[in-house]
Write an enzyme that holds these catalytic residues in place. Sequence first.
Site, short mmCIF file in Angstrom:
data_model
loop_
_atom_site.label_atom_id
_atom_site.label_comp_id
_atom_site.label_asym_id
_atom_site.label_seq_id
_atom_site.Cartn_x
_atom_site.Cartn_y
_atom_site.Cartn_z
N ALA A 74 32.47 -31.46 35.09
CA ALA A 74 31.12 -31.73 34.62
C ALA A 74 30.88 -33.22 34.82
O ALA A 74 31.83 -34.01 34.91
CB ALA A 74 31.00 -31.35 33.16
N GLU A 85 40.22 -32.46 30.36
CA GLU A 85 39.25 -32.85 29.33
C GLU A 85 39.84 -33.63 28.16
O GLU A 85 39.21 -34.56 27.64
CB GLU A 85 38.53 -31.62 28.78
CG GLU A 85 37.48 -31.05 29.71
CD GLU A 85 38.01 -29.99 30.67
OE1 GLU A 85 39.25 -29.91 30.86
OE2 GLU A 85 37.19 -29.24 31.21
N1 CO8 Z 1 31.65 -36.93 36.78
C1 CO8 Z 1 30.93 -37.96 37.30
N2 CO8 Z 1 31.30 -38.64 38.39
C2 CO8 Z 1 32.43 -38.28 39.00
C3 CO8 Z 1 33.24 -37.21 38.52
C4 CO8 Z 1 32.79 -36.53 37.36
N3 CO8 Z 1 33.47 -35.47 36.85
N4 CO8 Z 1 34.32 -37.10 39.33
C5 CO8 Z 1 34.19 -38.05 40.27
N5 CO8 Z 1 33.06 -38.76 40.09
C6 CO8 Z 1 32.56 -39.89 40.89
C7 CO8 Z 1 33.36 -41.15 40.62
O1 CO8 Z 1 32.89 -41.80 39.46
C8 CO8 Z 1 33.08 -41.94 41.88
O2 CO8 Z 1 31.80 -42.52 41.78
P1 CO8 Z 1 31.57 -44.05 42.30
O3 CO8 Z 1 31.84 -43.97 43.79
O4 CO8 Z 1 30.14 -44.29 41.97
O5 CO8 Z 1 32.55 -44.90 41.59
C9 CO8 Z 1 33.00 -40.86 42.96
O6 CO8 Z 1 32.79 -39.62 42.26
C10 CO8 Z 1 34.29 -40.73 43.75
O7 CO8 Z 1 35.35 -40.59 42.84
P2 CO8 Z 1 36.67 -41.50 42.86
O8 CO8 Z 1 36.38 -42.82 43.46
O9 CO8 Z 1 37.25 -41.46 41.47
O10 CO8 Z 1 37.56 -40.66 43.88
P3 CO8 Z 1 39.16 -40.56 43.89
O11 CO8 Z 1 39.50 -39.84 45.15
O12 CO8 Z 1 39.78 -41.87 43.64
O13 CO8 Z 1 39.50 -39.60 42.65
C11 CO8 Z 1 39.23 -37.69 41.21
C12 CO8 Z 1 39.06 -38.28 42.64
C13 CO8 Z 1 40.72 -37.58 40.88
C14 CO8 Z 1 38.61 -36.31 41.22
C15 CO8 Z 1 38.56 -38.61 40.19
O14 CO8 Z 1 37.22 -38.86 40.63
C16 CO8 Z 1 38.47 -38.04 38.82
O15 CO8 Z 1 39.45 -38.07 38.08
N6 CO8 Z 1 37.29 -37.49 38.43
C17 CO8 Z 1 37.06 -36.95 37.12
C18 CO8 Z 1 37.76 -35.62 36.97
C19 CO8 Z 1 37.57 -35.08 35.58
O16 CO8 Z 1 37.99 -35.65 34.61
N7 CO8 Z 1 36.89 -33.92 35.49
C20 CO8 Z 1 36.64 -33.27 34.26
C21 CO8 Z 1 35.36 -33.74 33.67
S1 CO8 Z 1 35.09 -33.10 32.05
C22 CO8 Z 1 34.59 -31.52 32.32
O17 CO8 Z 1 34.51 -31.04 33.40
C23 CO8 Z 1 34.25 -30.78 31.11
C24 CO8 Z 1 33.65 -29.41 31.40
C25 CO8 Z 1 33.07 -28.81 30.15
C26 CO8 Z 1 31.91 -29.62 29.67
C27 CO8 Z 1 31.42 -29.15 28.36
C28 CO8 Z 1 30.30 -30.04 27.86
C29 CO8 Z 1 30.22 -30.12 26.40
#
Ligand code: CO8
Length: 258
Positions: free
Chosen positions: A64, A132
């Site tokens: 998300a 999460e």
């Molecule tokens: N949300 C927003 N932006 C994101 C997300 C995300 N989940 N994942 C990646 N991005 C963005 C990064 O911020 C980055 O943006 P910018 O270029 O502007 O800095 C861009 O995508 C590229 O990402 P990275 O530079 O981080 O790329 P990497 O290759 O270094 O890393 C990863 C890739 C490992 C996927 C890393 O981006 C990461 O850890 N992302 C977050 C993953 C995560 O924690 N996901 C779970 C989110 S919580 C969730 O899904 C809850 C669901 C239920 C919700 C219920 C609501 C109440």
Amino acid sequence: MEYSFLKVETQGAVAVFTISAPKSLNALNSTILRELDDAVDNLDDAARVLIITGDGEKSFVAGADISEMAHLNEQEGYEFGKLGAGVFRKIELLPIPVIAAVNGFALGGGCELAMACDIRIASDNAKFGQPEVGLGIIPGFSGTYRLAKLVGQGFAKEMIYTGRAIRADEALRVGLVNAVYAQGELMGRAMEMAQRIVANAPIAISFAKKCINESYDLGADEAIELENEKFGQCFNTADQKEGMDAFLKKRKPAFTGN
Ligand code: CO8
């Protein structure tokens, strides 16, 4: 409805949804969730299989959208969770099979979206995880429910408590995905599986899906009775006559979905 983050294509009887938000690795914001909801509601009547994938070669859905969630209060968090969970439940309840073609990161809401699909296949660079708790939240799009169903409570608890992402080969080993392919082969393989499904009787497939889905939450007697009922109803369909006639006459069946 015009979509900003979702591409919808139909190839014969196979519909393909591609989530496309490259700047955030296809993270799900509320606009994408509403677009998905609308696309499911307006799915082409001719579609007999739906494939869901992510744009690019790096990410299926990286969760998300954290930037959208960062400032939510309790009520807004509840509503955001409910929005995603509602869309995913609609996908799960579609009368046609849904294949997740997981082409990279399937984290948080991405793993939860894949788990709402009937079948998951993955590219060799895919990574699955529920990170999460590292953000101070829990899986909120039904991950606590579906992950335990798919891989068992012990492994689900390890993944959710540690937040550790697993690679495609480990996802295969624990039964979270059915198969792993090279990235370049993934969509072709998804389409191949879809075509095999399309060749079969659509009502029978929808009955089988209903029985499998519902029997999980039923006792043995009710689950067996549901199957008996649906089995009986197959004999009201033209496709049952066609399938058996074709077998007896040693020809290929031509199912019409009636
Ligand atoms: N949300 C927003 N932006 C994101 C997300 C995300 N989940 N994942 C990646 N991005 C963005 C990064 O911020 C980055 O943006 P910018 O270029 O502007 O800095 C861009 O995508 C590229 O990402 P990275 O530079 O981080 O790329 P990497 O290759 O270094 O890393 C990863 C890739 C490992 C996927 C890393 O981006 C990461 O850890 N992302 C977050 C993953 C995560 O924690 N996901 C779970 C989110 S919580 C969730 O899904 C809850 C669901 C239920 C919700 C219920 C609501 C109440």
